[in-house]
Design a protein around this motif. Structure first.
Motif, mmCIF file in Angstrom:
data_model
loop_
_atom_site.group_PDB
_atom_site.id
_atom_site.type_symbol
_atom_site.label_atom_id
_atom_site.label_comp_id
_atom_site.label_asym_id
_atom_site.label_seq_id
_atom_site.Cartn_x
_atom_site.Cartn_y
_atom_site.Cartn_z
ATOM 1 N N LYS A 201 24.036 -10.705 111.167
ATOM 2 C CA LYS A 201 25.196 -10.411 110.339
ATOM 3 C C LYS A 201 24.709 -9.806 109.025
ATOM 4 O O LYS A 201 23.853 -10.361 108.373
ATOM 5 C CB LYS A 201 25.969 -11.704 110.061
ATOM 6 C CG LYS A 201 27.349 -11.438 109.584
ATOM 7 C CD LYS A 201 28.128 -12.732 109.603
ATOM 8 C CE LYS A 201 29.554 -12.460 109.215
ATOM 9 N NZ LYS A 201 29.827 -12.500 107.829
ATOM 10 N N GLU A 202 25.220 -8.607 108.773
ATOM 11 C CA GLU A 202 24.771 -7.980 107.541
ATOM 12 C C GLU A 202 25.390 -8.691 106.350
ATOM 13 O O GLU A 202 26.580 -8.971 106.346
ATOM 14 C CB GLU A 202 25.173 -6.517 107.531
ATOM 15 C CG GLU A 202 24.340 -5.710 108.490
ATOM 16 C CD GLU A 202 25.026 -4.425 108.871
ATOM 17 O OE1 GLU A 202 25.588 -3.773 107.978
ATOM 18 O OE2 GLU A 202 25.010 -4.110 110.066
ATOM 19 N N ILE A 203 24.550 -8.969 105.386
ATOM 20 C CA ILE A 203 25.087 -9.655 104.208
ATOM 21 C C ILE A 203 25.611 -8.609 103.237
ATOM 22 O O ILE A 203 24.887 -7.695 102.840
ATOM 23 C CB ILE A 203 24.000 -10.532 103.556
ATOM 24 C CG1 ILE A 203 23.605 -11.615 104.542
ATOM 25 C CG2 ILE A 203 24.489 -11.134 102.244
ATOM 26 C CD1 ILE A 203 22.307 -12.291 104.210
ATOM 27 N N ASP A 204 26.901 -8.733 102.952
ATOM 28 C CA ASP A 204 27.510 -7.819 102.001
ATOM 29 C C ASP A 204 27.218 -8.363 100.598
ATOM 30 O O ASP A 204 27.706 -9.416 100.229
ATOM 31 C CB ASP A 204 29.021 -7.774 102.287
ATOM 32 C CG ASP A 204 29.746 -6.897 101.292
ATOM 33 O OD1 ASP A 204 29.120 -6.493 100.303
ATOM 34 O OD2 ASP A 204 30.933 -6.624 101.517
ATOM 35 N N PRO A 205 26.383 -7.654 99.816
ATOM 36 C CA PRO A 205 25.989 -8.201 98.511
ATOM 37 C C PRO A 205 27.186 -8.421 97.594
ATOM 38 O O PRO A 205 27.215 -9.361 96.807
ATOM 39 C CB PRO A 205 25.052 -7.154 97.927
ATOM 40 C CG PRO A 205 25.126 -5.970 98.800
ATOM 41 C CD PRO A 205 25.772 -6.349 100.086
ATOM 42 N N GLU A 206 28.196 -7.535 97.737
ATOM 43 C CA GLU A 206 29.391 -7.652 96.892
ATOM 44 C C GLU A 206 30.116 -8.973 97.190
ATOM 45 O O GLU A 206 30.490 -9.722 96.292
ATOM 46 C CB GLU A 206 30.331 -6.502 97.246
ATOM 47 C CG GLU A 206 31.037 -5.883 96.071
ATOM 48 C CD GLU A 206 31.938 -4.759 96.567
ATOM 49 O OE1 GLU A 206 33.146 -5.004 96.644
ATOM 50 O OE2 GLU A 206 31.414 -3.689 96.898
ATOM 51 N N ALA A 207 30.252 -9.253 98.504
ATOM 52 C CA ALA A 207 30.958 -10.480 98.916
ATOM 53 C C ALA A 207 30.164 -11.717 98.501
ATOM 54 O O ALA A 207 30.730 -12.719 98.064
ATOM 55 C CB ALA A 207 31.162 -10.473 100.426
ATOM 56 N N ALA A 208 28.838 -11.624 98.607
ATOM 57 C CA ALA A 208 28.002 -12.777 98.251
ATOM 58 C C ALA A 208 28.112 -13.076 96.756
ATOM 59 O O ALA A 208 28.215 -14.234 96.340
ATOM 60 C CB ALA A 208 26.553 -12.495 98.625
#
Ligand code: FAD
Ligand code: SF4
Ligand code: SF4
Length: 443
Positions: free
Chosen positions: A94-101
């Motif tokens: 699962k790609e980690i969305d830096p914005e969401a994190a």
């Protein structure tokens, strides 16, 4: 001997977003507002038009749509790749969305539910305790504390009141400069506390003071504010779901502020149930030594004139019995008939907006969306059709008695007892009967 090269890992197709026909409710372009690729335009009906070529398949629009009206579309070739990936058990991390994190980390800093305790000269507004009731439920769902936010001069006694109504903690700013409500002083005090303690939710009464302060605070701390909520609950992502009438009261909208904290709502008096008052409950008082220089505040309070001091003032919001008249009353003098019935019941006279607009009754008697919300033991609606804007202000009354000559009038849908008939005959007959009973003639 030549080494065989490892087969390149197939790239997981992301697809493009697509609108599912007839499902969009034109919620106000939420999908467009989150699209990072700016590939969504809204048509005249408020529905999205998605430019496939620009879509990067981030799924943000799909996730935000409140009615699941968007889906991801994959070409047959992409579907084949997806199937192959699944079959060969290739784990596509699962790609980690830096914005969401980053957003998750930011939101996690905010905890607890706060209720602003409105007071005038040390006397609390009842709505503040009503908000403690719903605030306690929200705090329990979130697993956090319910805290009272108390600002004033010599108002420590309100902390104990707040504990009696369910708060476990009170943030107190107590200084002479806060004796009377003034936007600048209270705004700075609130923002100081918010910045320091970071509440997740702040509730305020939708009163003159609450509306003024909530708007100023939300603007200063750059968060969202939903005014005049009629329902509050928590979704599975800890977001506050704030329900209120929209589009002139014709629909109920649920509004969320999922990217900013605190989440702020105002609620009108009498909308939420009053919680039970429990004696001798202890809580923690956090005293903040904060003040604002008097010279920096341009507003000076010369005198407080309470509505209740005026002779003509009637508080329909706090009445146990209300007899309301609408356009069916035909003329202002006919309201005397309602006053007689209200007197027999020990209640007050209310009105629909049509009756107020016609000049038959003063504005402070109006019940409904743009008037007062009432929750009496008995509400008698005379010659009121039952438009949704009227119903939202009285439908939580314990008993509703509707008198209308139109049997299809919507008021009968919320009525406990409905009387189809001419109010000019029915109302005097009820008053007469009540008088007879009072005079000891029960038959
Ligand atoms: C944004 C917005 C906000 C609004 N806010 C409010 C609000 O806060 N409060 C509010 O009340 N309205 C509000 N309205 C107005 C609302 O939509 C209705 O127009 C209004 O409530 C209608 O008032 P009414 O029932 O008195 O009149 P009508 O709808 O005209 O109904 C009169 C009723 O009297 C009955 N009648 C007539 N003669 C007799 C008789 N002799 N005996 C028995 N029955 C009789 C008729 O059958 C009819 O049902 C708002 C509207 C908008 C758009
Ligand atoms: S999937 Fe992402 S890029 Fe595509 S339309 Fe939706 S929000 Fe925009
Ligand atoms: S988010 Fe959903 S309901 Fe709202 S405008 Fe977009 S498609 Fe329509």
């Amino acid at each position: 001997m030549s080494e065989s090269k490892p087969k390149p890992k197939p790239k997981k197709p992301r697809g493009v977003a697509r609108l599912i026909e007839a499902l969009c409710i034109a919620c106000g372009a939420r999908c467009q507002s989150v699209c990072p690729a700016k590939c969504i335009e809204m048509n005249d009906a408020g529905e999205p038009i998605i430019e496939d070529a620009k879509c990067v398949g981030c799924r943000k629009c799909v996730e935000i749509c409140p009615v699941n009206a968007l889906e991801m579309y994959f070409t047959p070739e992409e579907l084949k790749i997806l199937e192959e990936l699944a079959a060969s058990a290739v784990t596509v991390e699962k790609e980690i969305d830096p914005e969401a994190a980053a957003l998750t980390r930011k939101l996690a800093l905010y905890r607890d539910v706060w209720v602003f305790v409105e007071q005038t000269e040390g006397e609390p507004a009842k709505v503040s305790w009503e908000l403690h009731g719903v605030g306690k439920e929200l705090a329990a769902k979130l697993g956090v504390e319910l805290c009272a936010l108390i600002i004033g001069d010599n108002v420590e006694h309100l902390c104990r009141e707040a504990f009696a109504y369910g708060a476990s903690k009170a943030y107190l700013i107590d200084a002479p400069v806060f004796r009377n409500y003034r936007t600048k002083a209270y705004l700075e005090a609130c923002c100081h506390l918010i910045e320091k303690y970071k509440p997740e939710i702040i509730l305020m009464g939708a009163t003159g003071m609450g509306r003024d302060l909530a708007g100023a605070v939300a603007t200063k701390v750059a968060t969202g504010l939903t005014a005049d909520c009629t329902g509050l609950s928590i979704d599975d992502k800890r977001n506050l779901m704030q329900t209120r009438p929209a589009f002139g009261g014709n629909i109920m909208a649920t509004i969320m502020c999922d990217k900013f904290r605190p989440q702020m709502s105002t609620v009108r008096p009498n909308v939420m149930h009053m919680p039970e008052r429990k004696e001798n409950i202890d809580g923690v008082i956090i005293r903040e030594e904060f003040t604002v220089p008097e010279e920096s505040i341009l507003t000076k309070v010369i005198e407080i004139i309470r509505d209740s001091q005026s002779k003509s003032h009637v508080d329909i919001g706090g009445a146990d019995f209300i007899v309301s008249g609408g356009r069916g009353m035909m003329a202002p003098e006919n309201f005397a008939m309602l006053t007689e019935l209200a007197d027999e019941l020990g209640g007050v006279v209310g009105a629909s907006r049509s009756a107020v607009d016609a000049g038959w009754m003063p504005g402070d008697r109006q019940v409904g969306q743009t008037g007062k919300t009432v929750r009496p033991k008995i509400y008698v609606a005379c010659g009121i059709s039952g438009a949704i804007q009227h119903l939202v202000g009285m439908q939580d009354s314990d008993i509703i008695i509707a008198i209308n000559r139109d049997r299809n009038a919507p008021i009968f849908e919320v009525a406990t007892y409905g009387i189809v008939g001419d109010l000019f005959r029915v109302v005097p007959a009820i008053t007469k009967r009540l008088r007879e009973i009072r005079q000891g003639n029960p038959v």
